[in-house]
Scaffold this motif. Structure first.
Motif, mmCIF file in Angstrom:
data_model
loop_
_atom_site.group_PDB
_atom_site.id
_atom_site.type_symbol
_atom_site.label_atom_id
_atom_site.label_comp_id
_atom_site.label_asym_id
_atom_site.label_seq_id
_atom_site.Cartn_x
_atom_site.Cartn_y
_atom_site.Cartn_z
ATOM 1 N N SER A 80 41.357 33.016 28.170
ATOM 2 C CA SER A 80 42.546 33.757 27.763
ATOM 3 C C SER A 80 43.781 32.867 27.781
ATOM 4 C CB SER A 80 42.756 34.967 28.684
ATOM 5 O OG SER A 80 43.031 34.547 30.014
ATOM 6 N N PRO A 81 44.840 33.256 27.057
ATOM 7 C CA PRO A 81 46.060 32.445 27.028
ATOM 8 C C PRO A 81 46.662 32.197 28.406
ATOM 9 C CG PRO A 81 46.093 34.015 25.239
ATOM 10 C CD PRO A 81 44.906 34.376 26.090
ATOM 11 N N ASP A 82 46.528 33.161 29.328
ATOM 12 C CA ASP A 82 47.059 32.941 30.677
ATOM 13 C C ASP A 82 46.031 32.320 31.615
ATOM 14 O OD1 ASP A 82 45.341 35.039 31.156
ATOM 15 O OD2 ASP A 82 46.884 36.438 31.852
ATOM 16 N N GLY A 126 47.152 37.771 24.826
ATOM 17 C CA GLY A 126 46.106 38.016 25.800
ATOM 18 C C GLY A 126 45.872 39.465 26.130
ATOM 19 N N ASP A 127 46.385 40.376 25.307
ATOM 20 C CA ASP A 127 46.234 41.798 25.589
ATOM 21 C C ASP A 127 45.166 42.467 24.729
ATOM 22 O OD1 ASP A 127 47.683 41.495 23.250
ATOM 23 O OD2 ASP A 127 49.064 43.157 23.667
ATOM 24 N N ARG A 128 44.644 41.728 23.722
ATOM 25 C CA ARG A 128 43.609 42.290 22.870
ATOM 26 C C ARG A 128 42.543 41.241 22.589
ATOM 27 N NH1 ARG A 128 46.302 44.909 17.684
ATOM 28 N NH2 ARG A 128 47.646 43.071 17.839
ATOM 29 N N LEU A 143 39.205 45.239 16.773
ATOM 30 C CA LEU A 143 40.263 44.845 17.692
ATOM 31 C C LEU A 143 40.193 45.781 18.893
ATOM 32 C CD1 LEU A 143 43.299 44.270 15.272
ATOM 33 C CD2 LEU A 143 41.542 42.654 15.987
ATOM 34 N N ALA A 144 40.042 45.225 20.073
ATOM 35 C CA ALA A 144 39.870 46.030 21.283
ATOM 36 C C ALA A 144 40.924 45.653 22.309
ATOM 37 C CB ALA A 144 38.475 45.812 21.872
ATOM 38 N N LYS A 145 41.340 46.623 23.082
ATOM 39 C CA LYS A 145 42.256 46.350 24.185
ATOM 40 C C LYS A 145 41.524 45.556 25.255
ATOM 41 C CE LYS A 145 45.310 48.605 27.521
ATOM 42 N NZ LYS A 145 45.784 49.908 28.050
#
Length: 362
Positions: A80-82, A126-128, A143-145
């Motif tokens: 993930s981005p974070d 990073g939220d989906r 596209l999913a949460k």
């Protein structure tokens, strides 16, 4: 970057599947993240990065290499981005391993349930998560949460391993210490034998006609600017035998980046984006008699193409300043390899399908 992993490196790691929250086993974790501008571009191979070896997901940071899953069958890990979570595909579903816990616990969340999902990709925030349900030629974009870091409430429609009686070999069960066998120095990972792929997406594997198994790689890539998804297949499959598509998320319009048919046989799969969202890097193979697999760049403005690395390299991931991580085909088997951009190469670990993220904030 991951100080708790250093503490865990000296003990056997046991990872248990999560049930309604963080898992009760020990695994990889994280102490913080940094965004662009907060740290210089690294000299040498980037850290952390993820990859698969022997059907399990591994994470390598500055302190060592750590097994994240243990039940096999995993592919296409994406960090993930974070840098707190790792999304991956297993047995046709998308899962997320949360490695953010400072105590070293890993929580697993199942995102999809149809058994037809390909490799996922994170949104820039990073939220989906995005993935394709179907095949590399025909499928539906989903596209999913994404579950938040810290073992929070799973995404709507998702479950944790063990809560669904139809779960197949939920990830995280068993021993998480690196596997036994002949190991690469400093990694504890087993090298496949000469000529073996070692992974379901290995570059050495080919079908009876000479085409790489990566022709069927069903992965997507979300552009860093958040505007586009790239994937093989799409509406261009009505015109071409194989094709590569970019979807504009704002308009829903698809554009064909590359098309292949009987006059120009080939494929382009496993896309990844440049940081400026202007180039795509793919695994490509072309020719009436299939030529070598190559890592290839597509300039989306001028439609120019060029090769990255050597023949046999695949699954390219740009890591800045003209550098790449690739899966290289070597005498020892599939090898995660660093290309520093000066013509040299550095083998990092046995394995395939590497991924890295520059650490953009969520």
């Amino acid at each position: 970057m991951y100080p708790q992993l250093a503490r865990l490196a000296a003990i056997a790691l046991t990872v248990l599947a999560a049930v309604a929250g963080p898992a009760s086993g020990a695994g990889a974790g994280r102490a913080g993240a940094s965004g662009p501008g907060s740290e210089p571009v690294e000299a040498g191979p980037p850290r952390p990065f993820v990859f698969v070896q022997g059907g399990d997901v591994f994470l390598t940071d500055r302190t060592g290499t750590f097994r994240i899953t243990t039940s096999g069958g995993a592919s296409w890990p994406r960090i993930s981005p974070d840098r707190t979570r790792i999304a991956y595909a297993q047995a046709g579903d998308v899962w997320v391993a949360d490695v953010s816990d400072s105590g070293g616990h890993i929580a697993f969340t199942r995102i999809s349930h149809d058994g037809r999902a390909g490799g996922p990709s994170w949104s820039p925030r990073g939220d989906r998560l995005a993935y394709r349900s179907g095949t590399a030629h025909h499928g539906t974009t989903v596209l999913a949460k994404a579950p938040p870091p810290g073992g929070g409430t799973p995404a709507a429609g998702a479950s944790t391993p063990g809560t669904d009686p139809t779960d197949r070999a939920a990830p995280g069960t068993g021993q998480a210490a690196p596997g036994a066998g002949r190991s690469a120095p400093g990694t504890g990972l087993a090298w496949p034998g000469p000529g073996q792929a070692g992974e379901s997406g290995g570059t050495a594997a080919a079908d009876a006609t000479g085409w790489s198994v990566l022709r069927e790689a069903n992965t997507v890539a979300w552009s860093p600017d958040g505007r586009s998804l790239a994937y093989p297949g799409g509406s261009c499959s009505a015109t071409y035998d194989d094709c590569l598509t970019v979807l504009d998320l704002g308009t829903g319009a698809e554009s064909t980046v590359a098309g292949f048919d009987s006059r120009r046989p080939g494929f382009a799969t496993t896309p990844s984006w440049s940081a400026d969202s202007r180039r795509l890097y793919v695994t490509r193979q072309v020719g009436a008699t299939p030529g070598p697999v190559t890592a290839t760049a597509y300039d989306l403005a001028g439609r120019g193409t060029w090769q990255v690395g050597a023949d046999g390299d695949s699954t390219p991931v740009p890591v800045g300043n003209g550098r790449f991580l690739v899966t290289a085909r070597t005498a020892a088997g599939d090898t995660v390899t660093y290309l520093p951009g000066d013509g040299s190469r550095q083998a990092l670990s046995p394995g395939a399908q590497p991924d890295w993220n520059p650490g953009r904030p969520g």
